[in-house]
Design a protein around this motif. Structure first.
Motif, PDB file in Angstrom:
ATOM      1  N   MET A   1       0.812  -1.180   0.038  1.00 43.47           N
ATOM      2  CA  MET A   1       0.083  -0.155   0.011  1.00 43.47           C
ATOM      3  C   MET A   1       0.857   1.017   0.177  1.00 43.47           C
ATOM      4  N   ASP A   2       2.093   1.029   0.843  1.00 44.71           N
ATOM      5  CA  ASP A   2       2.836   2.464   0.843  1.00 44.71           C
ATOM      6  C   ASP A   2       3.411   2.735  -0.653  1.00 44.71           C
ATOM      7  N   ALA A   3       3.874   1.723  -1.208  1.00 44.20           N
ATOM      8  CA  ALA A   3       4.246   1.840  -2.550  1.00 44.20           C
ATOM      9  C   ALA A   3       3.123   2.485  -3.593  1.00 44.20           C
ATOM     10  N   HIS A   4       1.886   1.787  -3.467  1.00 41.63           N
ATOM     11  CA  HIS A   4       0.992   2.620  -4.286  1.00 41.63           C
ATOM     12  C   HIS A   4       0.566   3.771  -4.208  1.00 41.63           C
ATOM     13  N   PHE A   5       0.680   4.393  -2.740  1.00 39.45           N
ATOM     14  CA  PHE A   5       0.588   5.823  -2.199  1.00 39.45           C
ATOM     15  C   PHE A   5       1.741   6.545  -3.017  1.00 39.45           C
ATOM     16  N   GLU A   6       2.772   6.000  -2.864  1.00 39.68           N
ATOM     17  CA  GLU A   6       3.867   6.524  -3.635  1.00 39.68           C
ATOM     18  C   GLU A   6       3.704   7.053  -4.875  1.00 39.68           C
ATOM     19  N   ALA A   7       3.351   5.925  -5.773  1.00 40.16           N
ATOM     20  CA  ALA A   7       2.919   6.199  -7.071  1.00 40.16           C
ATOM     21  C   ALA A   7       2.000   7.091  -7.387  1.00 40.16           C
ATOM     22  N   LEU A   8       1.013   7.144  -6.518  1.00 36.05           N
ATOM     23  CA  LEU A   8      -0.210   8.238  -6.593  1.00 36.05           C
ATOM     24  C   LEU A   8       0.165   9.460  -6.277  1.00 36.05           C
ATOM     25  N   TYR A   9       1.309   9.553  -5.533  1.00 38.78           N
ATOM     26  CA  TYR A   9       1.985  11.062  -4.887  1.00 38.78           C
ATOM     27  C   TYR A   9       2.719  11.493  -6.289  1.00 38.78           C
ATOM     28  N   HIS A  10       3.327  10.543  -7.090  1.00 38.66           N
ATOM     29  CA  HIS A  10       4.187  10.941  -8.130  1.00 38.66           C
ATOM     30  C   HIS A  10       3.414  11.309  -9.455  1.00 38.66           C
ATOM     31  N   ASP A  11       2.240  10.701  -9.586  1.00 35.82           N
ATOM     32  CA  ASP A  11       1.414  10.999 -10.615  1.00 35.82           C
ATOM     33  C   ASP A  11       0.712  12.358 -10.226  1.00 35.82           C
ATOM     34  N   LEU A  12       0.182  12.729  -8.994  1.00 35.15           N
ATOM     35  CA  LEU A  12      -0.236  13.819  -8.695  1.00 35.15           C
ATOM     36  C   LEU A  12       0.729  14.962  -8.921  1.00 35.15           C
ATOM     37  N   MET A  13       1.996  14.762  -8.421  1.00 36.73           N
ATOM     38  CA  MET A  13       2.862  15.759  -8.690  1.00 36.73           C
ATOM     39  C   MET A  13       3.325  16.204 -10.130  1.00 36.73           C
ATOM     40  N   SER A  14       3.183  15.018 -10.801  1.00 37.57           N
ATOM     41  CA  SER A  14       3.901  15.126 -12.306  1.00 37.57           C
ATOM     42  C   SER A  14       2.618  16.220 -13.125  1.00 37.57           C
ATOM     43  N   ASN A  15       1.317  15.714 -12.605  1.00 42.10           N
ATOM     44  CA  ASN A  15       0.133  16.601 -13.248  1.00 42.10           C
ATOM     45  C   ASN A  15      -0.083  18.040 -12.749  1.00 42.10           C
ATOM     46  N   GLN A  16       0.183  17.999 -11.479  1.00 45.71           N
ATOM     47  CA  GLN A  16      -0.251  19.372 -10.887  1.00 45.71           C
ATOM     48  C   GLN A  16       1.179  20.079 -10.443  1.00 45.71           C
ATOM     49  N   GLY A  17       2.438  19.661 -10.305  1.00 47.86           N
ATOM     50  CA  GLY A  17       3.429  20.333 -10.075  1.00 47.86           C
ATOM     51  C   GLY A  17       3.527  20.543  -8.465  1.00 47.86           C
ATOM     52  N   SER A  18       2.560  20.587  -7.510  1.00 45.34           N
ATOM     53  CA  SER A  18       2.654  20.672  -6.266  1.00 45.34           C
ATOM     54  C   SER A  18       1.273  20.124  -5.521  1.00 45.34           C
ATOM     55  N   LEU A  19       1.524  19.999  -4.098  1.00 49.77           N
ATOM     56  CA  LEU A  19       0.331  19.343  -3.466  1.00 49.77           C
ATOM     57  C   LEU A  19      -0.827  20.362  -3.242  1.00 49.77           C
ATOM     58  N   GLY A  20      -0.161  21.498  -2.621  1.00 51.04           N
ATOM     59  CA  GLY A  20      -1.004  22.464  -1.980  1.00 51.04           C
ATOM     60  C   GLY A  20      -2.017  21.781  -0.746  1.00 51.04           C
ATOM     61  N   ASP A  21      -3.165  22.460  -1.081  1.00 55.67           N
ATOM     62  CA  ASP A  21      -4.339  21.690  -0.119  1.00 55.67           C
ATOM     63  C   ASP A  21      -5.081  20.473  -0.830  1.00 55.67           C
ATOM     64  N   VAL A  22      -4.897  19.554   0.197  1.00 49.83           N
ATOM     65  CA  VAL A  22      -5.671  18.271  -0.417  1.00 49.83           C
ATOM     66  C   VAL A  22      -6.478  18.005   0.419  1.00 49.83           C
ATOM     67  N   LEU A  23      -7.891  17.502  -0.243  1.00 48.30           N
ATOM     68  CA  LEU A  23      -9.085  17.259   0.258  1.00 48.30           C
ATOM     69  C   LEU A  23      -9.319  15.485  -0.133  1.00 48.30           C
ATOM     70  N   GLU A  24      -9.370  14.719   1.208  1.00 50.44           N
ATOM     71  CA  GLU A  24      -9.502  13.341   0.536  1.00 50.44           C
ATOM     72  C   GLU A  24     -11.152  13.016   0.910  1.00 50.44           C
ATOM     73  N   ILE A  25     -11.837  12.338   0.093  1.00 55.54           N
ATOM     74  CA  ILE A  25     -12.988  11.722   0.162  1.00 55.54           C
ATOM     75  C   ILE A  25     -13.051  10.396   0.622  1.00 55.54           C
ATOM     76  N   GLY A  26     -13.417   9.856   1.670  1.00 59.45           N
ATOM     77  CA  GLY A  26     -13.474   8.523   2.075  1.00 59.45           C
ATOM     78  C   GLY A  26     -12.173   8.381   2.629  1.00 59.45           C
ATOM     79  N   SER A  27     -11.617   9.237   3.595  1.00 53.70           N
ATOM     80  CA  SER A  27     -10.260   9.213   3.915  1.00 53.70           C
ATOM     81  C   SER A  27      -9.799   8.064   4.927  1.00 53.70           C
ATOM     82  N   ASN A  28     -10.828   7.222   5.167  1.00 54.96           N
ATOM     83  CA  ASN A  28     -10.543   6.230   6.128  1.00 54.96           C
ATOM     84  C   ASN A  28      -9.810   6.710   7.319  1.00 54.96           C
ATOM     85  N   ASP A  29      -8.595   5.865   7.888  1.00 54.84           N
ATOM     86  CA  ASP A  29      -7.907   6.210   9.199  1.00 54.84           C
ATOM     87  C   ASP A  29      -7.149   7.421   8.847  1.00 54.84           C
ATOM     88  N   GLY A  30      -6.971   8.028   7.769  1.00 57.09           N
ATOM     89  CA  GLY A  30      -6.099   9.121   7.679  1.00 57.09           C
ATOM     90  C   GLY A  30      -4.718   8.799   7.134  1.00 57.09           C
TER      91      GLY A  30
END
Ligand code: TMP
Ligand code: ZN
Length: 398
Positions: free
Chosen positions: A80-109
């Motif tokens: 799961m950690d490796a998957h989160f890492e992949a999501l982080y890289h895709d978000l960064m390459s498409n958006q340039g920065s994280l800024g404010d992040v809203l998560e819907i269905g955030s489970n335990d955070g």
């Protein structure tokens, strides 16, 4: 407890054909003590929309029953950690920065906490599971314990106006009503927001016969084609699409507002009625194979347990009709599941350490989506002669 569903979630058509039916089944995450009152049973049948290709359940179980006190906690695992890492890289390459992040269905955070460490300037979670939202707040992840609907979206807009990134992992597949979710999404998404919706991809699920992804929480089995139809009439378009390996194959759909991105991604998919029918026959065979493999070993006097009391495990055990006679116990890491039984069965859930203490001859790997990691973690079990029976994508004994 449930209502009958007869109109397509994506295109509103009533032209739906039954393609897969597991009969009356328990709710996959309704873990209770053996003598506790459980939530009950509901039909588990998939209807295919002949107009837009979306597979969807024939009933909607009251979300309050399924999600208000939720036993699924995002797995703390290297996979799961490796998957989160992949999501982080895709978000960064498409958006340039994280800024404010809203998560819907955030489970335990767990994901939001990781993104804060990676530079998110603000984080906010929303989840209908009061138990998990409370745990997330204690853990330092601000979380609203609410269902994501229009009133909640209005409230979020005052707390975190136009986040830079919105993430909804394995939430859209839970929606009883796609149009309500998309309306709420349009309230919170700003002109420059990048939205990531992640769900299991029907194409991959059908190809690998992952029928254990079908349970009451998963109201639909997304196709890109159906989502594109549902997005018509909204101000959102598909920017790009990524495929991931987690949970047997998911799809990440990145959306933007149409005023930000005028053209939609041209990627599509093709899931037919015939694909669902072929899948249905293959699933029945797979269920028979596992039942035979386990029964034969029990008859030889061997002990068999399950590994991972996932929702997938509930689907398998009930489809096979197993009780404690065949499967002595199921191990899991989730503290909320200890002392409970697998829904619809009398099979107890015990800590993972019992695999080495009780030394069953075989362990059916219901958490097959973490196979590499679990085989490595339980090398000692195998060195002592224990074997894993892996049921997906094909029955395999290792
Ligand atoms: P999931 O496939 O829906 O994430 O559920 C996986 C289940 O398996 C969850 O109940 C946690 C459990 N699990 C273990 O018991 N041991 C493990 O090593 C991992 C990764 C998961
Ligand atoms: Zn449809």
């Amino acid at each position: 407890m449930y209502r009958v569903h007869r109109q397509c979630r994506a295109c509103n058509s009533g032209d739906l054909t039954s393609v897969f039916d597991l009969g009356i089944q328990p709710l996959a995450n309704n873990f209770c003590g053996l003598h506790d009152e459980h939530a009950g049973y509901a039909p588990l049948e998939v209807l295919y929309c002949n107009q837009c290709s979306l597979g969807q359940l024939s009933v909607v179980v009251d979300p309050e029953i399924m999600f208000s006190n939720y036993a699924y906690v995002t797995s703390a695992s290297a996979t799961m950690d490796a998957h989160f890492e992949a999501l982080y890289h895709d978000l960064m390459s498409n958006q340039g920065s994280l800024g404010d992040v809203l998560e819907i269905g955030s489970n335990d955070g767990r994901l939001l906490s990781m993104l804060r460490h990676r530079g998110a300037t603000g984080i906010l979670g929303v989840d209908p599971a009061a138990n998990l939202a409370a745990a997330a707040n204690v853990f330092g992840v601000p979380t609203l314990g609410k269902e994501f609907d229009i009133p909640t979206a209005e409230k979020i807009k005052t707390m975190m106006p136009y986040p830079n990134v919105i993430i909804a992992r394995h939430v859209f597949c839970h929606c009883p009503n796609w149009h309500n979710f998309l309306s709420a999404l349009q309230i919170v998404a700003g002109p420059k927001t990048l939205i990531l919706i992640e769900v299991p991809h029907a194409e991959k699920m059908l190809r690998n016969v992952e029928f254990d992804t079908i349970y009451h929480e998963h109201t639909s089995y997304l196709t890109i084609k159906a989502l594109k139809i549902a997005l018509q009439g909204t101000n959102l378009v598909i920017d790009l699409i990524r495929r991931y390996d987690i949970h047997g194959g998911t799809i990440g759909i990145y959306l933007r507002r149409a005023d930000d991105k005028r053209t939609s991604s041209t990627t599509t998919d093709n899931v037919t009625l015939e694909d669902w029918r072929v899948f249905g026959f293959a699933a029945v065979n797979r269920i028979g194979e596992l039942r035979n493999a386990v029964e034969a070993r029990v008859l030889q006097g061997k002990t068999v347990c399950g590994f991972g009391a996932s929702a997938k495990c509930t689907v398998w055990l009930n489809a096979c009709g197993f009780s404690q006679k065949q499967i002595s116990f199921v191990t899991d890491t989730t503290s909320l599941k200890m002392g409970k039984t697998v829904p619809g069965t009398d099979i107890p859930i015990v800590p993972e350490s019992e695999l080495l203490n009780l030394k069953p001859d075989y362990a059916v790997l219901f958490a097959w989506n973490y196979k590499a990691e679990i085989l490595e973690k339980f090398k000692e079990y195998r060195e002592r002669g224990g074997k894993f029976i892996v049921p997906v994508p094909k029955l395999e004994i290792v």
